[in-house]
Design a protein around this motif. Structure first.
Motif, mmCIF file in Angstrom:
data_model
loop_
_atom_site.group_PDB
_atom_site.id
_atom_site.type_symbol
_atom_site.label_atom_id
_atom_site.label_comp_id
_atom_site.label_asym_id
_atom_site.label_seq_id
_atom_site.Cartn_x
_atom_site.Cartn_y
_atom_site.Cartn_z
ATOM 1 N N UNK A 1 0.819 -1.213 0.000
ATOM 2 C CA UNK A 1 0.000 0.000 0.000
ATOM 3 C C UNK A 1 0.850 1.258 0.000
ATOM 4 N N UNK A 2 1.941 1.216 0.770
ATOM 5 C CA UNK A 2 2.866 2.353 0.786
ATOM 6 C C UNK A 2 3.446 2.598 -0.594
ATOM 7 N N UNK A 3 3.936 1.528 -1.196
ATOM 8 C CA UNK A 3 4.585 1.640 -2.495
ATOM 9 C C UNK A 3 3.611 2.129 -3.559
ATOM 10 N N UNK A 4 2.407 1.594 -3.540
ATOM 11 C CA UNK A 4 1.430 1.953 -4.570
ATOM 12 C C UNK A 4 1.027 3.423 -4.461
ATOM 13 N N UNK A 5 0.686 3.865 -3.258
ATOM 14 C CA UNK A 5 0.283 5.264 -3.056
ATOM 15 C C UNK A 5 1.407 6.216 -3.438
ATOM 16 N N UNK A 6 2.624 5.891 -3.009
ATOM 17 C CA UNK A 6 3.774 6.748 -3.265
ATOM 18 C C UNK A 6 4.124 6.764 -4.758
ATOM 19 N N UNK B 1 17.279 16.195 10.884
ATOM 20 C CA UNK B 1 18.573 16.784 11.212
ATOM 21 C C UNK B 1 19.326 17.210 9.960
ATOM 22 N N UNK B 2 18.996 16.582 8.834
ATOM 23 C CA UNK B 2 19.581 16.950 7.530
ATOM 24 C C UNK B 2 18.551 17.693 6.677
ATOM 25 N N UNK B 3 17.597 18.333 7.345
ATOM 26 C CA UNK B 3 16.485 18.977 6.654
ATOM 27 C C UNK B 3 16.883 20.010 5.621
ATOM 28 N N UNK B 4 18.000 20.682 5.829
ATOM 29 C CA UNK B 4 18.443 21.695 4.877
ATOM 30 C C UNK B 4 18.625 21.110 3.488
ATOM 31 N N UNK B 5 19.131 19.885 3.423
ATOM 32 C CA UNK B 5 19.368 19.228 2.140
ATOM 33 C C UNK B 5 18.140 18.487 1.629
ATOM 34 N N UNK B 6 17.209 18.142 2.526
ATOM 35 C CA UNK B 6 16.078 17.284 2.166
ATOM 36 C C UNK B 6 14.756 18.033 2.100
ATOM 37 N N UNK B 7 14.782 19.329 2.219
ATOM 38 C CA UNK B 7 13.552 20.121 2.174
ATOM 39 C C UNK B 7 12.806 19.881 0.852
ATOM 40 N N UNK B 8 11.506 19.628 0.958
ATOM 41 C CA UNK B 8 10.679 19.370 -0.218
ATOM 42 C C UNK B 8 10.526 17.899 -0.548
ATOM 43 N N UNK B 9 11.291 17.036 0.087
ATOM 44 C CA UNK B 9 11.217 15.604 -0.190
ATOM 45 C C UNK B 9 9.884 15.030 0.293
ATOM 46 N N UNK B 10 9.281 14.155 -0.518
ATOM 47 C CA UNK B 10 7.986 13.554 -0.209
ATOM 48 C C UNK B 10 8.162 12.059 0.028
ATOM 49 N N UNK B 11 7.575 11.545 1.097
ATOM 50 C CA UNK B 11 7.672 10.132 1.421
ATOM 51 C C UNK B 11 6.357 9.610 1.986
ATOM 52 N N UNK B 12 6.140 8.288 1.912
ATOM 53 C CA UNK B 12 4.881 7.697 2.380
ATOM 54 C C UNK B 12 4.991 7.228 3.831
ATOM 55 N N UNK B 13 3.891 7.338 4.562
ATOM 56 C CA UNK B 13 3.854 6.882 5.954
ATOM 57 C C UNK B 13 2.487 6.257 6.233
ATOM 58 N N UNK B 14 2.418 5.517 7.344
ATOM 59 C CA UNK B 14 1.137 4.971 7.790
ATOM 60 C C UNK B 14 0.485 5.865 8.838
#
Length: 487
Positions: free
Chosen positions: A249-254, A369-382
């Protein structure tokens, strides 16, 4: 003649003395061997094999060794000596120094049960601390919170909840973990992720999965009766339950979202050496599943290789080649928890050039903690604390742990909550299984209403979150995971 007789007496005396000395030495050696083979730990479980200590632990060993205070060491020593009053005092003091330590909270509750000689029900939590300490700590945090709550409310029908931590020292001990758990009839249920769910079905011990892993169906190591999702033909009754929808489900939605944002997707995996078979197969399966799903929704996966586990991997060269040679229009990062740092190095090169995505592994404090480099990144969660703001779990967790928790802690909390709800109706192994399998069973948890299908699965859809900058967020990093409306 007299001298000869005296010499004879002397020789006889020396001979007798020698025999006596030999006898004494023999007795000492026998006593020593008896002392050595007798356990010096009165709290050691009876299921120890040979000279190996049991893999199960109620409070006599420190497994999470990060920030270990002297009070915790003293508490463990007192617990092993069955001085439970002192153990309670020491564990309480340790938690004042480090309130974010779930192992100590579990030990404290167990020590209180032993001190008060309370009636109790025993549930195990499987934590592979030597192999994945971060994940284990997150799971222990959810279990500790649930145990603490139920015991503070009086327990289950007057019985306090005791938690035993099962942890393998090495890979050879994995089978021992399963065998000790199912054979210890005082344990009524277990929380954890196991490949060999068949042994739990065969021995009628409920196993609730707090998190989901990539589908093992395509794993080359798979055996028909040795996967987390399949059931053995010899046991029609299912004892395995999942508090989160399956990983598909995570993979499909993402993937559906990624395909809408990027036409050509570059994927960075984390495929380790063949020496670590479980990590290799799991990540490889995840790469294949994402590739298939992204293609299913109409986008392409480019061929430029990217392996975060490769010591010679060059993030800049990979990103430049993917964009300039294969026209990559989006990047998907799939690291192990231990390699989130290296994934952020790829993100540094991608930043501002193309959209960035990541697997749920990066739903962690390390990412922020590495948010400066990862800002805008989208990921799936439950689970996300804002998905149901009326649910008290996130607020209670923050107050207890002095920090935010993630979906792995929420899943572990729900796994134990489901077990507790079931034990309120029946405290036997078989009875608990019948309760959880009943189509009318339901209970509320961190992730909402928990209800299982006949096969032990939970239906539901994944959420999407985005790393965003924040001014006064509780993460303390200046960045947070914001719930994204995927529509």
């Amino acid at each position: 003649m007299t001298n000869k007789k005296e010499n004879l007496r002397l020789l006889i005396s020396l001979g007798l003395a020698g025999v006596m000395v030999a006898a004494i030495l023999w007795l000492i050696s026998k006593l020593s061997s008896t002392i050595i083979t007798t356990s010096s730990n009165p709290a050691q479980t009876s299921s120890s094999v040979g000279n190996k200590p049991s893999v199960m632990n109620l409070g006599t060993r420190i497994l999470l060794k990060v920030q270990t205070y002297p009070e915790k060491t003293d508490g463990v020593k007192a617990f092993a000596e069955k001085d439970f009053t002192t153990a309670v005092i020491k564990f309480t003091a340790s938690l004042k120094n480090n309130p974010n330590d779930p192992e100590t909270l579990i030990y404290l509750n167990n020590a209180k049960i032993a001190r008060d000689n309370s009636d109790n029900l025993k549930v195990a939590v499987i934590a592979s601390i030597n192999f994945d300490p971060s994940l284990s700590e997150e799971i222990l945090r959810g279990v500790a919170q649930a145990q603490n709550e139920v015991n503070n409310q009086g327990g289950i029908a007057g019985k306090k909840l005791q938690i035993v931590i099962a942890s393998a020292e090495n890979r050879e001990d994995f089978a021992r973990v399963d065998n000790e758990l199912v054979q210890d009839k005082s344990i009524v249920a277990a929380v954890g992720v196991r490949r060999n769910a068949a042994v739990y079905n065969q021995n009628r011990l409920v196993l609730v999965f707090p998190i989901e892993r990539p589908n093992q169906a395509e794993n080359s190591e798979k055996l028909d009766n040795n996967t987390i999702n399949s059931q053995p033909n010899s046991s029609p009754t299912n004892y395995s339950f999942h508090v989160n929808p399956l990983y598909d489900n995570l993979i499909d939605t993402h993937s559906r979202y990624i395909a809408r944002q990027a036409r050509n997707v570059a994927i960075c995996g984390d495929v380790r050496s063949s020496r670590d078979n479980s990590t290799t197969s799991s990540n490889q399966i995840l790469l294949e599943q994402y590739t298939q799903a992204i293609k299913k929704y109409g986008s392409n996966v480019i061929s430029t290789p990217c392996n975060l586990a490769d010591k010679n991997f060059d993030p800049r060269a990979f990103v430049d080649k993917a964009i300039e040679t294969e026209n990559a229009s989006g990047f998907l990062l799939i690291p192990s928890i231990r390699n989130i740092y290296f994934a952020s190095k790829v993100a540094q090169e991608v930043k501002g050039r193309k959209p960035l995505f990541a697997s749920e592994t990066m739903y962690s404090a390390t990412t922020l903690q590495n948010g400066k480099d990862l800002e805008g990144m989208v990921l799936p969660v439950y689970w996300h604390r804002d998905a149901n703001k009326n649910n008290p779990f996130a607020k209670n967790a923050f107050q207890l742990w002095n920090g935010q928790v993630n979906q792995r802690t929420a899943g572990a909390y729900d796994a134990l909550q489901a077990i507790v709800a079931g034990l309120k109706q029946d405290t036997t192994r078989e009875g608990l299984q019948r309760v959880l399998s009943n189509p009318n069973f339901s209970t509320s948890g961190a992730t909402g209403m928990i209800k299982f299908s006949a096969s032990g699965e939970r239906q539901g859809e994944a959420l999407l979150v985005k790393v965003e900058r924040c001014e006064s967020c509780s993460s303390g990093t200046g960045y947070d995971f914001a719930l994204l409306n995927k529509k």
